[in-house]
Design a protein around this motif. Structure first.
Motif, short mmCIF file in Angstrom:
data_model
loop_
_atom_site.label_atom_id
_atom_site.label_comp_id
_atom_site.label_asym_id
_atom_site.label_seq_id
_atom_site.Cartn_x
_atom_site.Cartn_y
_atom_site.Cartn_z
N PRO A 1 0.82 -1.22 0.00
CA PRO A 1 0.00 0.00 0.00
C PRO A 1 0.85 1.26 0.00
O PRO A 1 2.01 1.26 0.43
CB PRO A 1 -0.81 -0.12 1.30
CG PRO A 1 0.05 -0.96 2.19
CD PRO A 1 0.73 -1.94 1.28
N ILE A 2 0.24 2.36 -0.46
CA ILE A 2 0.94 3.65 -0.52
C ILE A 2 0.30 4.69 0.41
O ILE A 2 0.85 5.77 0.58
CB ILE A 2 1.00 4.18 -1.96
CG1 ILE A 2 -0.40 4.27 -2.57
CG2 ILE A 2 1.91 3.29 -2.81
CD1 ILE A 2 -0.43 4.89 -3.98
N TRP A 3 -0.84 4.37 0.99
CA TRP A 3 -1.42 5.25 2.00
C TRP A 3 -2.35 4.46 2.91
O TRP A 3 -2.79 3.35 2.57
CB TRP A 3 -2.18 6.43 1.36
CG TRP A 3 -3.32 6.08 0.43
CD1 TRP A 3 -3.29 6.10 -0.94
CD2 TRP A 3 -4.66 5.67 0.78
NE1 TRP A 3 -4.50 5.73 -1.46
CE2 TRP A 3 -5.37 5.47 -0.43
CE3 TRP A 3 -5.32 5.45 1.98
CZ2 TRP A 3 -6.71 5.07 -0.46
CZ3 TRP A 3 -6.66 5.05 1.95
CH2 TRP A 3 -7.33 4.86 0.74
N VAL A 4 -2.62 5.04 4.08
CA VAL A 4 -3.53 4.42 5.03
C VAL A 4 -4.33 5.49 5.74
O VAL A 4 -3.85 6.60 5.99
CB VAL A 4 -2.74 3.56 6.06
CG1 VAL A 4 -1.80 4.41 6.90
CG2 VAL A 4 -3.69 2.80 6.97
N THR A 5 -5.59 5.19 6.03
CA THR A 5 -6.44 6.00 6.90
C THR A 5 -7.02 5.07 7.95
O THR A 5 -7.06 3.84 7.76
CB THR A 5 -7.59 6.69 6.13
OG1 THR A 5 -8.33 5.69 5.41
CG2 THR A 5 -7.06 7.71 5.15
N ALA A 6 -7.47 5.60 9.06
CA ALA A 6 -7.96 4.74 10.15
C ALA A 6 -8.85 5.51 11.11
O ALA A 6 -8.73 6.74 11.25
CB ALA A 6 -6.78 4.12 10.90
N LYS B 1 -4.85 11.16 6.29
CA LYS B 1 -4.35 10.10 5.42
C LYS B 1 -2.83 10.10 5.51
O LYS B 1 -2.19 11.13 5.29
CB LYS B 1 -4.79 10.32 3.98
CG LYS B 1 -4.24 9.27 3.02
CD LYS B 1 -4.55 9.62 1.56
CE LYS B 1 -6.00 9.39 1.23
NZ LYS B 1 -6.25 9.55 -0.25
N ILE B 2 -2.26 8.94 5.86
CA ILE B 2 -0.82 8.85 6.09
C ILE B 2 -0.17 8.19 4.87
O ILE B 2 -0.48 7.04 4.54
CB ILE B 2 -0.50 8.05 7.36
CG1 ILE B 2 -1.26 8.60 8.56
CG2 ILE B 2 1.00 8.04 7.60
CD1 ILE B 2 -0.96 10.05 8.89
N PRO B 3 0.74 8.88 4.20
CA PRO B 3 1.45 8.25 3.07
C PRO B 3 2.42 7.19 3.57
O PRO B 3 2.97 7.30 4.66
CB PRO B 3 2.18 9.42 2.42
CG PRO B 3 2.36 10.42 3.51
CD PRO B 3 1.16 10.27 4.41
N LEU B 4 2.62 6.17 2.76
CA LEU B 4 3.51 5.06 3.11
C LEU B 4 4.62 4.95 2.09
O LEU B 4 4.39 5.04 0.89
CB LEU B 4 2.73 3.74 3.17
CG LEU B 4 1.69 3.58 4.27
CD1 LEU B 4 0.83 2.36 3.98
CD2 LEU B 4 2.35 3.47 5.63
N LYS B 5 5.82 4.68 2.59
CA LYS B 5 6.95 4.34 1.73
C LYS B 5 7.61 3.13 2.35
O LYS B 5 8.32 3.22 3.34
CB LYS B 5 7.93 5.51 1.63
CG LYS B 5 9.04 5.26 0.62
CD LYS B 5 9.93 6.49 0.45
CE LYS B 5 11.00 6.23 -0.60
NZ LYS B 5 11.89 7.42 -0.78
N LEU B 6 7.33 1.97 1.79
CA LEU B 6 7.73 0.70 2.41
C LEU B 6 9.01 0.12 1.81
O LEU B 6 9.50 -0.89 2.32
CB LEU B 6 6.60 -0.32 2.30
CG LEU B 6 5.27 0.11 2.95
CD1 LEU B 6 4.26 -1.01 2.85
CD2 LEU B 6 5.46 0.52 4.40
N SER B 7 9.54 0.71 0.76
CA SER B 7 10.76 0.18 0.19
C SER B 7 11.60 1.28 -0.41
O SER B 7 11.17 2.44 -0.43
CB SER B 7 10.45 -0.88 -0.88
OG SER B 7 9.67 -0.31 -1.92
#
Length: 376
Positions: free
Chosen positions: A237-242, A370-376
């Motif tokens: 994923p590239i973003w998450v909300t919760a 909304k939190i951006p994700l950078k996993l690699s």
């Protein structure tokens, strides 16, 4: 992210068959069992932590063909005696939490499996890495991404191979769905939902202690939806909300211990996931993957017992094993001793990605953003 996706998409039903050892073939989506006894290398395992889950893994090892239980580490002598009687563990392979680093001098132990509470993963696994033995840690790898990364870095520095107890990465019905997706049976993936939870009991248990667990339901059951979304969709994923609804019992679920969290993830292809993690409800255990041309469903999706599943083409054909951990240990033995590559990674880097997503879920709950994700 792209390399992981490409790796998965190259796999089809033939790869599924290869990775379902100890079965030796796959015909019309049914396992073919060989009468030839296994005579290859066997992974000799010492268990650290002999609570509820440690006992489950120990029983699974009794049925394993490629791995066996040979040692134990515990701070409870009475439990150790029971294990020695039940599993035939010799005195020379018994350790406690003060001296288990001495395993480095024991040639009869190949691997150490840590099933201790979350807050002990980082200090104990780093100690275990000093033995030079193979390492298996239960998930989550750490209470946050920082701890998880420290474990990965520590194992690399020590030159030891680290795997994480992702039992579902070897579960046949999950692998069948992945193979069908890779074959294009569902078309472009559009949506995933992953729900997991149960009504938690004893309010004094470590899972409801913020310092020991690292959180609440997300650290225990939510990680299945986080990880399942990644390997079902086939992307990171590239973003998450919760969102976190009001707690039903603020005494039981203290500050920092989440009872229920709903979270959403977005993927590079445009697919989205909507997930639920809860300590407040039973009967929510379900995965659903939807594509433009079909769907796949697991219900239940995360339990230890036989999983049930179907697709738009009918019931899933893969046979669930009596104990998922038996296949897990057979396959991990192959990774350690034979250099095998699993269909879905089970290494420390995989666990760090999950930890980063969970960190982001907690941040999204706290900030409402909304939190951006950078996993690699």
């Amino acid at each position: 992210m792209d390399s992981r996706r490409n790796f998965l998409q190259k796999l089809g039903l033939s790869a599924l068959a290869i990775n379902l050892a100890p079965v030796t073939g796959w015909a019309k989506n049914k396992p073919v069992i060989s009468d030839k006894p296994y005579d290859g290398p066997v992974l000799r395992v010492a268990m650290v932590g002999i609570g509820t889950y440690g006992n489950i893994v120990a029983r699974a090892l009794q049925a394993s063909t490629k791995a066996k239980l040979v040692g134990v580490v515990s701070g409870t002598p009475s439990k150790v005696k029971d294990w020695q009687t039940k599993y035939g563990i010799p005195d020379k392979n018994v350790y406690n939490y003060d001296n288990f680093e001495d395993i480095k001098n024991n040639p009869d132990i190949d691997a150490i499996y840590f099933t201790v509470p979350n807050f002990l993963h980082q200090p104990y696994v780093l100690r275990g890495a000093k033995t030079g033995k193979f390492i298996i840690s239960e998930k989550p790898l750490g209470r946050n991404a920082k701890e998880a990364q420290e474990i990965v870095d520590g194992c690399k520095k020590a030159g030891v191979k680290l795997l994480v107890g992702y039992r579902m990465h070897f579960e046949p019905k999950n692998l069948e769905i992945i193979a069908m997706r890779n074959a294009g049976d569902f078309g472009k993936i559009k949506y995933f939902t992953g729900n997991g939870g149960f009504r938690i009991g004893d309010p004094t248990q470590w899972r409801l202690d913020r310092e020991k667990a690292g959180g609440g339901s997300m650290m225990d059951i939510g990680i299945y939806a986080v990880n399942g979304a990644r390997y079902m969709v086939g992307e990171d994923p590239i973003w998450v909300t919760a969102q976190e609804p009001p707690k039903s019992d603020p005494v039981k679920f203290k500050e920092g211990v989440d009872e229920t969290i709903m979270f959403q993830m977005g993927f590079p292809s445009g697919a989205v996931a909507s997930c639920l993690s809860t300590y407040a409800m039973n009967n929510v255990d379900r995965f659903l993957l939807i594509g433009e041309r079909g769907y796949a469903e697991l219900n239940p999706a995360n339990g230890y017992g036989p999983l049930k599943g179907r697709t738009n083409k009918g019931d899933l054909k893969a046979v669930s094993p009596p104990m998922q951990q038996t296949i897990q240990m057979d396959e991990m033995a192959g990774i350690f001793l034979e250099g095998k590559s699993p269909i879905v990674p089970v290494d420390g880097e995989e666990a760090v990605k999950d930890a980063k997503i969970i960190d982001a879920v907690y941040e999204a709950v706290k900030t409402g953003k909304k939190i951006p994700l950078k996993l690699s």
